[in-house]
Scaffold this motif. Structure first.
Motif, PDB file in Angstrom:
ATOM      1  N   ASP A  73       4.331   5.496  58.020  1.00 57.07           N
ATOM      2  CA  ASP A  73       3.795   5.736  59.361  1.00 57.07           C
ATOM      3  C   ASP A  73       4.250   7.115  59.835  1.00 57.07           C
ATOM      4  OD1 ASP A  73       2.927   5.702  61.980  1.00 57.07           O
ATOM      5  OD2 ASP A  73       4.059   3.924  62.567  1.00 57.07           O
ATOM      6  N   THR A  74       3.293   7.990  60.149  1.00 51.28           N
ATOM      7  CA  THR A  74       3.636   9.346  60.584  1.00 51.28           C
ATOM      8  C   THR A  74       3.433   9.549  62.081  1.00 51.28           C
ATOM      9  OG1 THR A  74       1.403  10.175  60.115  1.00 51.28           O
ATOM     10  CG2 THR A  74       3.016  10.268  58.323  1.00 51.28           C
ATOM     11  N   ASN A  75       3.047   8.505  62.791  1.00 47.95           N
ATOM     12  CA  ASN A  75       2.821   8.633  64.228  1.00 47.95           C
ATOM     13  C   ASN A  75       4.130   8.897  64.959  1.00 47.95           C
ATOM     14  OD1 ASN A  75      -0.050   8.082  64.338  1.00 47.95           O
ATOM     15  ND2 ASN A  75       0.485   5.988  63.736  1.00 47.95           N
ATOM     16  N   PRO A  76       4.121   9.763  65.982  1.00 44.21           N
ATOM     17  CA  PRO A  76       5.352  10.042  66.731  1.00 44.21           C
ATOM     18  C   PRO A  76       5.853   8.800  67.453  1.00 44.21           C
ATOM     19  CG  PRO A  76       3.652  11.688  67.177  1.00 44.21           C
ATOM     20  CD  PRO A  76       2.979  10.569  66.446  1.00 44.21           C
ATOM     21  N   PRO A  77       7.151   8.551  67.444  1.00 46.07           N
ATOM     22  CA  PRO A  77       7.714   7.469  68.257  1.00 46.07           C
ATOM     23  C   PRO A  77       7.513   7.774  69.741  1.00 46.07           C
ATOM     24  CG  PRO A  77       9.267   8.190  66.567  1.00 46.07           C
ATOM     25  CD  PRO A  77       8.167   9.208  66.616  1.00 46.07           C
ATOM     26  N   ALA A  78       7.790   6.792  70.578  1.00 44.77           N
ATOM     27  CA  ALA A  78       7.607   6.963  72.023  1.00 44.77           C
ATOM     28  C   ALA A  78       8.358   8.198  72.513  1.00 44.77           C
ATOM     29  CB  ALA A  78       8.100   5.724  72.761  1.00 44.77           C
ATOM     30  N   PRO A  79       7.688   9.091  73.235  1.00 41.35           N
ATOM     31  CA  PRO A  79       8.325  10.354  73.645  1.00 41.35           C
ATOM     32  C   PRO A  79       9.486  10.182  74.609  1.00 41.35           C
ATOM     33  CG  PRO A  79       6.187  10.072  74.726  1.00 41.35           C
ATOM     34  CD  PRO A  79       6.299   8.998  73.692  1.00 41.35           C
ATOM     35  N   ASP A  80       9.571   9.027  75.286  1.00 42.54           N
ATOM     36  CA  ASP A  80      10.683   8.825  76.208  1.00 42.54           C
ATOM     37  C   ASP A  80      11.934   8.307  75.501  1.00 42.54           C
ATOM     38  OD1 ASP A  80       9.536   6.399  75.598  1.00 42.54           O
ATOM     39  OD2 ASP A  80       9.701   5.564  77.614  1.00 42.54           O
ATOM     40  N   THR A  81      11.849   8.134  74.176  1.00 42.51           N
ATOM     41  CA  THR A  81      13.009   7.727  73.387  1.00 42.51           C
ATOM     42  C   THR A  81      13.866   8.956  73.096  1.00 42.51           C
ATOM     43  OG1 THR A  81      11.663   6.015  72.319  1.00 42.51           O
ATOM     44  CG2 THR A  81      13.737   6.583  71.257  1.00 42.51           C
ATOM     45  N   GLU A 114       5.588  17.257  60.087  1.00 44.95           N
ATOM     46  CA  GLU A 114       5.084  17.827  61.337  1.00 44.95           C
ATOM     47  C   GLU A 114       5.614  17.055  62.544  1.00 44.95           C
ATOM     48  OE1 GLU A 114       2.697  20.394  63.789  1.00 44.95           O
ATOM     49  OE2 GLU A 114       3.361  20.547  61.707  1.00 44.95           O
ATOM     50  N   THR A 115       5.614  15.745  62.439  1.00 40.30           N
ATOM     51  CA  THR A 115       6.144  14.917  63.526  1.00 40.30           C
ATOM     52  C   THR A 115       7.634  15.163  63.714  1.00 40.30           C
ATOM     53  OG1 THR A 115       4.473  13.199  63.146  1.00 40.30           O
ATOM     54  CG2 THR A 115       6.463  12.549  64.346  1.00 40.30           C
ATOM     55  N   VAL A 116       8.365  15.233  62.614  1.00 38.46           N
ATOM     56  CA  VAL A 116       9.814  15.458  62.697  1.00 38.46           C
ATOM     57  C   VAL A 116      10.115  16.825  63.295  1.00 38.46           C
ATOM     58  CG1 VAL A 116      11.894  15.830  61.305  1.00 38.46           C
ATOM     59  CG2 VAL A 116      10.424  13.875  60.832  1.00 38.46           C
ATOM     60  N   VAL A 117       9.375  17.840  62.871  1.00 40.10           N
ATOM     61  CA  VAL A 117       9.594  19.182  63.421  1.00 40.10           C
ATOM     62  C   VAL A 117       9.293  19.198  64.915  1.00 40.10           C
ATOM     63  CG1 VAL A 117       8.732  21.563  63.404  1.00 40.10           C
ATOM     64  CG2 VAL A 117       9.245  20.408  61.255  1.00 40.10           C
ATOM     65  N   GLY A 118       8.281  18.444  65.336  1.00 37.70           N
ATOM     66  CA  GLY A 118       8.001  18.343  66.765  1.00 37.70           C
ATOM     67  C   GLY A 118       9.168  17.739  67.532  1.00 37.70           C
ATOM     68  N   ILE A 119       9.805  16.733  66.937  1.00 45.12           N
ATOM     69  CA  ILE A 119      10.973  16.110  67.578  1.00 45.12           C
ATOM     70  C   ILE A 119      12.135  17.097  67.639  1.00 45.12           C
ATOM     71  CG2 ILE A 119      12.661  14.241  67.411  1.00 45.12           C
ATOM     72  CD1 ILE A 119      10.473  12.597  65.969  1.00 45.12           C
TER      73      ILE A 119
END
Length: 207
Positions: free
Chosen positions: A67-75, A117-122
C-alpha cells in the motif's frame, strides 16, 4: 506466425517466486521456472528476454501488494513513517529471498517509487529537505532492507544468539551479556525499536 501467448506475466512471476521461496534466490534460473510452469527452457524465452526481465516481474508481483497511499496527515510524522515501513516489511517479509532483487531493481519498480514518493513527502512535512532528505530516505531503505534480512537470515531467536551468549564472559563480557538480553527481544520489538532509534536521530537534526 508466433504461437499465441498463454502465460501471463503474473503467472510467470508466481512461478519464479515459488522457486525463490522454495530454493532461495540462488535456485532461480530460467530452467527452474520453465519446469515450474511445465514447458521447455527455450519456450520460456517467448515470454521474457532474459533473467533480468524475469526478476523484474517478480519484484512487480511482490511489491504490487504494498500500500503506497499516504497515512492520515494528522498522524505524527514518525508514526506515518512507521506505517509505511511496516507495509514493506509485512509484504516482503513473506518472501525474504527477493530482498536482493529489490535492491537491484528498485529504480524500475513503479510501486516502490510511489512508496518512496510518499515517504519523501512525509520527510518533507517533518522539515527535511535537500541533502538531509536524500540521506533520510536512503537510511530508511537501508534499515528496512537490512532488518528484513536479519529477521529471516539471522534472527535473535536463532542459534547464533545462543552461541554468542555462551561465549566466555572473561573474553567477551559485553557481547555475551548483550546476547543474553537479545533472547528476550521478539522480531516486532526489534524492528520497531530500531526504527524508532533511527527516527529519533533524524529528529535531532531538525532545526
Amino acid at each position: 506466425m508466433p504461437r499465441p501467448r498463454s502465460l501471463t506475466p503474473a503467472q510467470l512471476a508466481s512461478a519464479a517466486l515459488h522457486v525463490i521461496d522454495h530454493d532461495g534466490l540462488a535456485g532461480l534460473s530460467m530452467r527452474a521456472v520453465a519446469q515450474q510452469v511445465g514447458m521447455s527452457t527455450m519456450a520460456l524465452y517467448r515470454y521474457v528476454d532474459d533473467r533480468d526481465e524475469l526478476e523484474q516481474h517478480v519484484i512487480d508481483l511482490v511489491l504490487g501488494a504494498v500500500d503506497t497511499n499516504p497515512p492520515a496527515p494528522d498522524t505524527p510524522w514518525p508514526e506515518r513513517i512507521e506505517i509505511m515501513a511496516n507495509r514493506v516489511r509485512d509484504i516482503v517479509g513473506a518472501h525474504p529471498g527477493v530482498v536482493p532483487l529489490i535492491i537491484a531493481h528498485r529504480h524500475r519498480s513503479t510501486r516502490l517509487l510511489r512508496w518512496s514518493e510518499t515517504v519523501v513527502g512525509i520527510l518533507t512535512d517533518a522539515g527535511l529537505n535537500g541533502r538531509d532528505r536524500v540521506i533520510g530516505l536512503r537510511c530508511l531503505l537501508a534499515y528496512i532492507v537490512g532488518a528484513i534480512q536479519l529477521e529471516h537470515l539471522g534472527p535473535l531467536a536463532g542459534p547464533g544468539t545462543q552461541a554468542i551468549a555462551d561465549l566466555p564472559p572473561t573474553e567477551f563480557p559485553y557481547m555475551s551479556e548483550t546476547a543474553g538480553h537479545a533472547r528476550t527481544v521478539n522480531a516486532d520489538e526489534e524492528f520497531r525499536g530500531g526504527l524508532a532509534n533511527l527516527l529519533r536521530g533524524m529528529t535531532s537534526e531538525l532545526p
